[in-house]
Design a protein around this motif. Structure first.
Motif, mmCIF file in Angstrom:
data_model
loop_
_atom_site.group_PDB
_atom_site.id
_atom_site.type_symbol
_atom_site.label_atom_id
_atom_site.label_comp_id
_atom_site.label_asym_id
_atom_site.label_seq_id
_atom_site.Cartn_x
_atom_site.Cartn_y
_atom_site.Cartn_z
ATOM 1 N N HIS A 1 -3.064 0.470 0.739
ATOM 2 C CA HIS A 1 -2.152 0.428 1.882
ATOM 3 C C HIS A 1 -1.722 -0.998 2.230
ATOM 4 O O HIS A 1 -0.911 -1.192 3.130
ATOM 5 C CB HIS A 1 -2.787 1.107 3.105
ATOM 6 C CG HIS A 1 -4.037 0.444 3.590
ATOM 7 N ND1 HIS A 1 -5.203 0.458 2.862
ATOM 8 C CD2 HIS A 1 -4.314 -0.243 4.726
ATOM 9 C CE1 HIS A 1 -6.147 -0.188 3.534
ATOM 10 N NE2 HIS A 1 -5.633 -0.628 4.655
ATOM 11 N N GLU A 2 -2.255 -1.995 1.513
ATOM 12 C CA GLU A 2 -1.839 -3.380 1.744
ATOM 13 C C GLU A 2 -0.748 -3.818 0.772
ATOM 14 O O GLU A 2 -0.292 -4.957 0.820
ATOM 15 C CB GLU A 2 -3.046 -4.315 1.610
ATOM 16 C CG GLU A 2 -4.062 -4.084 2.707
ATOM 17 C CD GLU A 2 -5.346 -4.856 2.491
ATOM 18 O OE1 GLU A 2 -6.115 -4.964 3.444
ATOM 19 O OE2 GLU A 2 -5.587 -5.353 1.373
ATOM 20 N N VAL A 3 -0.335 -2.925 -0.112
ATOM 21 C CA VAL A 3 0.738 -3.225 -1.068
ATOM 22 C C VAL A 3 1.962 -2.419 -0.662
ATOM 23 O O VAL A 3 1.859 -1.221 -0.393
ATOM 24 C CB VAL A 3 0.312 -2.850 -2.508
ATOM 25 C CG1 VAL A 3 1.464 -3.059 -3.471
ATOM 26 C CG2 VAL A 3 -0.893 -3.655 -2.930
ATOM 27 N N GLU A 4 3.109 -3.060 -0.596
ATOM 28 C CA GLU A 4 4.320 -2.372 -0.163
ATOM 29 C C GLU A 4 5.013 -1.725 -1.361
ATOM 30 O O GLU A 4 5.439 -2.414 -2.278
ATOM 31 C CB GLU A 4 5.249 -3.346 0.558
ATOM 32 C CG GLU A 4 4.629 -3.892 1.844
ATOM 33 C CD GLU A 4 5.621 -4.628 2.711
ATOM 34 O OE1 GLU A 4 6.665 -5.050 2.174
ATOM 35 O OE2 GLU A 4 5.350 -4.780 3.910
ATOM 36 N N ASN A 5 5.112 -0.397 -1.334
ATOM 37 C CA ASN A 5 5.788 0.353 -2.389
ATOM 38 C C ASN A 5 7.033 1.010 -1.803
ATOM 39 O O ASN A 5 6.994 1.545 -0.682
ATOM 40 C CB ASN A 5 4.856 1.421 -2.957
ATOM 41 C CG ASN A 5 3.701 0.810 -3.720
ATOM 42 O OD1 ASN A 5 3.903 0.112 -4.700
ATOM 43 N ND2 ASN A 5 2.478 1.053 -3.271
#
Length: 771
Positions: free
Chosen positions: A354-358
């Motif tokens: 959830h800390e990576v923006e997809n």
């Protein structure tokens, strides 16, 4: 001053800019992604990448405020998705084997080229164990200190680059493995480009520290100079080469020793007294480089203060996730040193899902970009990134970006609109499967019985989202392929399967030679598939150089006056044609490269026979007299002729036309044309002379040579017949760093001695066929 500039720029970046009427929502420790870091594309028909949203376009975010429930947030915090990538023989699979052993996933360690005939767990294919290389990326799932880790071990050979490409497309972070002696090598650069393409945070692991000549500081310099990374060691080795005993953690200032037969016990101790000065020096270097990447450390550094261990750890994590810094770990996977501290680094420094923006593209909203939430309670969005033919049918690897997928659910393929039922849901452990009832967001799983293509997006049907596709490089080498003996249905079945699984493997049937042509990323790539056809489908195939599409033409005008007559009892055959053939300067109005002109006057040739004469000419052009290739650039002008009241027929005039053309063709200065390719070659500037020499050796005409930064781009016209094996030669003389692409430009006459050789080869072939 450079550090102060970085600090001030960072302060400006951090200042929030709020649009009136919009709520500002912050994520916990998520990296701030500027518009320039976001790149969304769609996959074109010809496998090139097309940008569908420019860097300057605003990001459309639907429901940016994510409401995670406590249990889901706890699960995401304890989850990591990592890929292990490197140059060939840097120790990726050996490192994965040690990770699986220390996390309790496997009970015994087996080597890549093991003498016990078992081989490494992640090299499940028989060919991989024989050759000691990874051919297919393999996924597994393990636990370390209450954290679940999805790992994908990828191949190192450039021929299997698509496996690395699609693994990095769906992962949140990666471990870049480097050899302590080899350092940054050719494929390391390719992997680095792929990580940057998909914005992948990474940590580096300098492996093989036990080897003679191991020099981690030279490798770190290469990371900074060759890959342009802000990298610094977070560990210092205790001992060197054969005396490697453990590592010192520069963040926590503790020494870690591997003990036990297989290094399974970690002893934490104080830093050896003789290393205190060196450790202090390297910690100062870490803080200095980290100050370039992190504003908080920059402020502490400028104030000439010493950061606490916790401040340093938080800064390394922040800047690693933001892809501004690369922490470097050290050890020897083969000799069981430094693997567990590196695993701790994975948990500490690499991002949670959830800390990576997809982002996805919303088909209902003009393909605007939508930020996915990573919450298990959200609408399902998953990407099928890899297909594999398993024992129970097609196995589809799926990365769940948001939502929850349960066994028995109905899901929708965004590309086709088809609804399919999830009959079986599994988690992969190399070639073994573990059935699961459901998987949440951020997970990697596999499905059975789902008909789809690589790169398809699956949703629950409530949204029309599509993930951006995987970048697929163009094939660089082709071979002709034919089965030995009788062709079986398995031949086509195998080729269809391999094409579905591997987007860089292409198959087509040449319209002229009727040969089956396979294309791929290198000779090893195609060799592996030919071997797999033999082993898995019992189809033994022979490969050869594809036939080049030569053409035949004429250089001068020649008249003809040919009479065809044949008497065999009853009505015979009679037809006379008079006229000339001449070269065409340019294509006819309809684009054809051969032309028939009827200039007859009167009724010497009845009009009903004219189409037969034209048909004969066109038939003769299909197979030339020199080497049996099509004739081009010829105009056939019919001026007169003669017919017989009884013996003339369409067949007679057709044959007269064929023989008249062949007779005149050999007198008209016939020539063979070969395809000339427009070749564009890119290589590091130090190989400029070598590359130009390589093109000259292959009868290339250099058109342009341009140096851009550290690379040189050379454009040349090269005969296609000389380009076979070029990719192998280019890689050999540029240490794998050179790349080239080519496309058809024109046909041009071959050299006289080449024409003579081709004609002799054709005569021999005809003689053999007659025997």
């Amino acid at each position: 001053m450079a550090l102060l500039g970085n600090f001030l720029r960072g302060a400006v970046r951090r200042a929030p800019c709020v649009t009136p009427g919009k709520a500002l929502v912050f994520k916990s420790i998520a990296p701030i992604v500027t518009p320039h870091q976001v790149r969304v594309g769609v996959f074109g028909v010809d496998s090139r990448w097309f940008s569908s949203a420019t860097a300057e376009q605003p990001v459309v975010e639907e429901s940016p405020a994510v409401n995670y429930d406590v249990a889901d947030l706890a699960r995401l915090n304890q989850l990591r998705n990592i890929g292990i990538s490197a140059h060939i023989d840097s120790g990726k699979t050996t490192l994965t084997e040690r990770i699986l052993f220390y996390t309790g996933r496997i009970e015994e360690i087996h080597e890549v080229r093991g003498k016990d005939n078992v081989g490494a767990k992640m090299d499940s294919m028989e060919l991989e164990r024989e050759k000691g290389i990874t051919i297919q990326s393999a996924a597994t799932y393990t636990k370390w200190k209450d954290c679940a880790i999805n790992i994908i071990d990828t191949p190192g050979h450039v021929d299997f680059t698509i496996e690395v490409e699609r693994a990095l497309r769906v992962l949140d972070s990666a471990i870049l493995v480097l050899c302590a002696v080899g350092g940054v090598q050719s494929q390391t650069m390719t992997v680095d480009r792929q990580m940057k393409r998909y914005n992948i945070p990474r940590i580096c692991f300098i492996n093989k520290m036990d080897r003679a000549g191991a020099n981690p500081w030279r490798v770190i310099d290469q990371l900074r100079n060759k890959l342009r990374l802000t990298a610094a060691a977070v560990q210092v080795p205790i001992g060197a080469e054969s005396n490697l005993k453990g590592v010192v953690d520069l963040v926590n200032m503790k020494a870690y020793y591997n003990e036990g037969d297989k290094g399974e016990t970690i002893r934490i101790d104080d830093i050896p007294s003789e290393m205190q000065d060196f450790v202090a020096e390297k910690r100062a270097e870490l803080i200095e480089h980290l100050a370039d990447a992190d504003d908080e450390i920059a402020e502490i550094f400028l104030n000439e203060e010493e950061p606490t261990n916790q401040q340093l750890e938080d800064a390394v994590r922040r800047s690693t996730i933001a892809q501004k810094f690369c922490p470097v770990f050290m050890g020897s996977a083969y000799h069981n040193k430094g693997v567990q501290p590196m695993l701790d680094g994975v948990l500490t420094y690499l991002p949670r899902p959830h800390e990576v923006e997809n982002y996805a593209l919303d088909a209902k909203n003009d393909e605007s970009k939508v930020l996915l939430s990573s919450a298990s309670s959200a609408n399902l969005v998953g990407l099928a990134f890899k297909l594999e033919e398993g024992r129970f049918g097609q196995l589809t690897y799926l990365r769940i970006y948001q939502g929850t997928l349960k066994k028995g659910d109905w899901i929708v393929n965004s590309r086709t609109g088809k609804r399919v039922k999830v009959s079986r849901l599994v988690r992969m452990h190399s070639n073994e499967m573990e059935d699961v009832a459901s998987v949440g967001s951020g997970e990697i799983c596999a499905l059975f019985g789902i008909d789809c293509a690589s790169g398809d997006t699956f949703t629950d049907g409530s949204v029309a989202y599509a993930m951006t596709s995987i970048y697929v490089p163009q094939p660089v080498i082709s071979l002709s392929l034919e089965p030995k003996g009788k062709e079986s249905p398995n031949f086509a079945k195998a080729l269809n399967r391999f094409q579905r699984e591997d987007p860089t493997f292409r198959v087509h049937v040449d319209a002229e030679s009727k040969q089956t042509i396979i294309s791929g990323m290198g000779e090893l790539h195609l060799e592996i598939y030919v071997e797999r056809m033999k082993r898995e489908y019992n189809v033994d195939c022979a490969t050869g150089k594809p036939q080049v599409a030569f053409r035949e033409t004429i250089n001068q005008k020649v008249a003809f006056n040919y009479t065809h007559k044949k008497q065999s009892g009853g009505s015979g055959q009679f037809g006379r044609v008079v006229g000339y053939i001449e070269p065409m300067e340019e294509p006819a109005e309809d684009g054809n490269l051969v032309e028939f002109v009827d200039n007859t006057v009167g009724m010497n040739i009845p009009s009903q026979y004219i189409p037969a004469i034209e048909k004969g000419f066109l038939e003769a052009c299909e197979k030339g007299s020199l080497i049996g290739h099509p004739v081009t650039g010829v105009r056939f002008v019919l001026e007169d002729g003669l017919a017989h009241a009884v013996d003339s027929s369409e067949l007679a005039f057709k044959l007269a036309s064929i023989y008249a053309f062949r007779e005149a063709f050999m007198k008209a200065g016939p020539a063979i044309l070969e395809p000339i390719m427009d070749v564009s070659l890119t290589a590091p500037v130090e190989y400029q002379g070598t590359c130009i020499g390589l093109l000259n050796k292959r009868k290339g005409t250099i058109g342009d040579s341009e140096v851009q930064e550290d690379y040189v781009e050379v454009k040349a016209d090269v005969p296609l017949n000389e380009m076979f094996g070029f990719s192998t030669d280019l890689r050999s003389c540029t240490q794998g760093k050179g790349e080239f692409s080519m496309e058809y430009k024109t046909h041009a006459p071959v050299m006289p001695f080449v024409q003579q050789q081709l004609m002799e080869d054709y005569k021999k072939k005809l003689m053999e066929q007659k025997k």
